[in-house]
Design a protein around this motif. Structure first.
Motif, mmCIF file in Angstrom:
data_model
loop_
_atom_site.group_PDB
_atom_site.id
_atom_site.type_symbol
_atom_site.label_atom_id
_atom_site.label_comp_id
_atom_site.label_asym_id
_atom_site.label_seq_id
_atom_site.Cartn_x
_atom_site.Cartn_y
_atom_site.Cartn_z
ATOM 1 N N SER A 20 0.832 -1.221 0.000
ATOM 2 C CA SER A 20 0.000 0.000 0.000
ATOM 3 C C SER A 20 0.856 1.256 0.000
ATOM 4 O O SER A 20 0.545 2.228 -0.707
ATOM 5 N N ILE A 21 1.914 1.254 0.790
ATOM 6 C CA ILE A 21 2.799 2.422 0.861
ATOM 7 C C ILE A 21 3.454 2.661 -0.496
ATOM 8 O O ILE A 21 3.467 3.793 -1.004
ATOM 9 N N CYS A 22 4.013 1.609 -1.083
ATOM 10 C CA CYS A 22 4.697 1.756 -2.373
ATOM 11 C C CYS A 22 3.734 2.219 -3.457
ATOM 12 O O CYS A 22 4.075 3.087 -4.272
ATOM 13 N N LYS A 23 2.532 1.662 -3.473
ATOM 14 C CA LYS A 23 1.531 2.057 -4.473
ATOM 15 C C LYS A 23 1.141 3.522 -4.294
ATOM 16 O O LYS A 23 1.047 4.270 -5.277
ATOM 17 N N ALA A 24 0.939 3.946 -3.051
ATOM 18 C CA ALA A 24 0.571 5.344 -2.785
ATOM 19 C C ALA A 24 1.691 6.298 -3.204
ATOM 20 O O ALA A 24 1.439 7.345 -3.814
ATOM 21 N N MET A 25 2.928 5.919 -2.881
ATOM 22 C CA MET A 25 4.061 6.760 -3.273
ATOM 23 C C MET A 25 4.169 6.846 -4.792
ATOM 24 O O MET A 25 4.350 7.937 -5.353
ATOM 25 N N ASP A 26 4.044 5.719 -5.458
ATOM 26 C CA ASP A 26 4.169 5.686 -6.914
ATOM 27 C C ASP A 26 3.052 6.475 -7.582
ATOM 28 O O ASP A 26 3.295 7.220 -8.533
ATOM 29 N N THR A 27 1.831 6.322 -7.088
ATOM 30 C CA THR A 27 0.688 7.056 -7.641
ATOM 31 C C THR A 27 0.903 8.559 -7.515
ATOM 32 O O THR A 27 0.691 9.321 -8.466
ATOM 33 N N TRP A 28 1.349 8.996 -6.338
ATOM 34 C CA TRP A 28 1.581 10.419 -6.092
ATOM 35 C C TRP A 28 2.710 10.959 -6.974
ATOM 36 O O TRP A 28 2.579 12.002 -7.604
ATOM 37 N N LEU A 29 3.817 10.245 -7.032
ATOM 38 C CA LEU A 29 4.962 10.721 -7.816
ATOM 39 C C LEU A 29 4.671 10.712 -9.315
ATOM 40 O O LEU A 29 5.183 11.552 -10.057
ATOM 41 N N SER A 30 3.838 9.787 -9.763
ATOM 42 C CA SER A 30 3.496 9.704 -11.179
ATOM 43 C C SER A 30 2.458 10.749 -11.592
ATOM 44 O O SER A 30 2.324 11.052 -12.782
ATOM 45 N N ALA A 31 1.732 11.306 -10.639
ATOM 46 C CA ALA A 31 0.650 12.250 -10.938
ATOM 47 C C ALA A 31 1.168 13.563 -11.526
ATOM 48 O O ALA A 31 0.516 14.167 -12.377
ATOM 49 N N ALA A 32 2.325 14.020 -11.067
ATOM 50 C CA ALA A 32 2.887 15.282 -11.566
ATOM 51 C C ALA A 32 4.397 15.279 -11.334
ATOM 52 O O ALA A 32 4.868 14.781 -10.304
ATOM 53 N N SER A 33 5.128 15.848 -12.253
ATOM 54 C CA SER A 33 6.588 15.819 -12.155
ATOM 55 C C SER A 33 7.124 16.623 -10.974
ATOM 56 O O SER A 33 8.231 16.374 -10.511
ATOM 57 N N HIS A 34 6.335 17.563 -10.460
ATOM 58 C CA HIS A 34 6.796 18.374 -9.333
ATOM 59 C C HIS A 34 6.421 17.764 -7.972
ATOM 60 O O HIS A 34 6.819 18.280 -6.929
ATOM 61 N N ASN A 35 5.677 16.664 -7.959
ATOM 62 C CA ASN A 35 5.300 16.014 -6.696
ATOM 63 C C ASN A 35 6.516 15.356 -6.054
ATOM 64 O O ASN A 35 7.358 14.780 -6.739
ATOM 65 N N VAL A 36 6.573 15.447 -4.741
ATOM 66 C CA VAL A 36 7.625 14.788 -3.960
ATOM 67 C C VAL A 36 6.964 14.023 -2.813
ATOM 68 O O VAL A 36 5.833 14.302 -2.440
ATOM 69 N N VAL A 37 7.677 13.070 -2.279
ATOM 70 C CA VAL A 37 7.208 12.307 -1.128
ATOM 71 C C VAL A 37 8.137 12.619 0.027
ATOM 72 O O VAL A 37 9.358 12.595 -0.114
ATOM 73 N N VAL A 38 7.550 12.930 1.174
ATOM 74 C CA VAL A 38 8.309 13.172 2.392
ATOM 75 C C VAL A 38 7.902 12.101 3.392
ATOM 76 O O VAL A 38 6.722 11.907 3.654
ATOM 77 N N LEU A 39 8.888 11.395 3.922
ATOM 78 C CA LEU A 39 8.626 10.348 4.906
ATOM 79 C C LEU A 39 8.989 10.861 6.283
ATOM 80 O O LEU A 39 10.043 11.469 6.468
ATOM 81 N N HIS A 40 8.111 10.608 7.240
ATOM 82 C CA HIS A 40 8.353 11.050 8.623
ATOM 83 C C HIS A 40 8.151 9.854 9.543
ATOM 84 O O HIS A 40 7.259 9.041 9.339
ATOM 85 N N ASN A 41 8.977 9.779 10.553
ATOM 86 C CA ASN A 41 8.928 8.661 11.482
ATOM 87 C C ASN A 41 9.306 9.154 12.866
ATOM 88 O O ASN A 41 10.279 9.879 13.024
ATOM 89 N N LYS A 42 8.532 8.765 13.869
ATOM 90 C CA LYS A 42 8.819 9.170 15.247
ATOM 91 C C LYS A 42 9.702 8.179 15.989
ATOM 92 O O LYS A 42 10.309 8.507 16.970
ATOM 93 N N GLY A 43 9.728 6.940 15.549
ATOM 94 C CA GLY A 43 10.409 5.887 16.308
ATOM 95 C C GLY A 43 11.689 5.423 15.664
ATOM 96 O O GLY A 43 12.504 6.215 15.204
ATOM 97 N N ASN A 44 11.851 4.135 15.596
ATOM 98 C CA ASN A 44 13.020 3.477 15.032
ATOM 99 C C ASN A 44 13.161 3.859 13.568
ATOM 100 O O ASN A 44 12.339 3.510 12.744
#
Length: 149
Positions: A20-44
């Motif tokens: 699900s994560i990979c599909k969501a990232m790919d869908t977002w990045l493929s939607a527009a060339s200026h789209n970026v993905v930012v990952l945030h994590n509080k733990g490990n």
């Protein structure tokens, strides 16, 4: 747009969640060339490594799970922002995900029932010829059993 794909600290995400994560990232990045993905994590932070290595393989940035893990480790070495994928279960799940992508393994959604745990031989963890096993069993990411120490 913010998506929360969180899972408990010190755990590897379920394969369905990695998909699900990979599909969501790919869908977002493929939607527009200026789209970026930012990952945030509080733990490990190794959990981010699982996501990054999985996506690198998913998007064909890396041809194999091993290459994705190696490339991620080198990038991390140069930038020192994220710890490498170090836990055996995290590395194992990257390889499972690779198997899903290649079709060599399939997901099984049937429930599994743990009836007993057998340890063959006694591991020598304490240099005195013994160990004190500790088990914590989860169901749907919730602890359902914790053994005594």
């Amino acid at each position: 747009q913010v998506l929360d794909f969180g899972w408990p600290d010190m755990h590897t995400p379920a394969l369905e969640k990695i998909c699900s994560i990979c599909k969501a990232m790919d869908t977002w990045l493929s939607a527009a060339s200026h789209n970026v993905v930012v990952l945030h994590n509080k733990g490990n932070r190794g959990r981010l490594g699982v996501v990054v290595a999985a996506y690198m393989h998913y998007s064909n940035i890396s041809a194999s799970a091993d290459q994705a893990l190696d490339r991620f480790a080198m990038k991390r070495f140069y930038e020192d922002k994220v710890v490498p994928v170090g836990q055996p279960s995290q590395k194992r799940y990257i390889h499972y995900f690779s198997g899903l992508l290649s079709g060599s393994i399939k997901m099984n959604n049937k429930p599994l029932f743990l009836h007993h745990v057998i340890m063959h031989g006694i591991p020598n963890f304490e240099s005195k010829g013994g160990c004190r096993p500790f088990l914590k069993i989860y169901q749907a990411m919730q602890p359902v059993y914790t053994s005594g120490i």
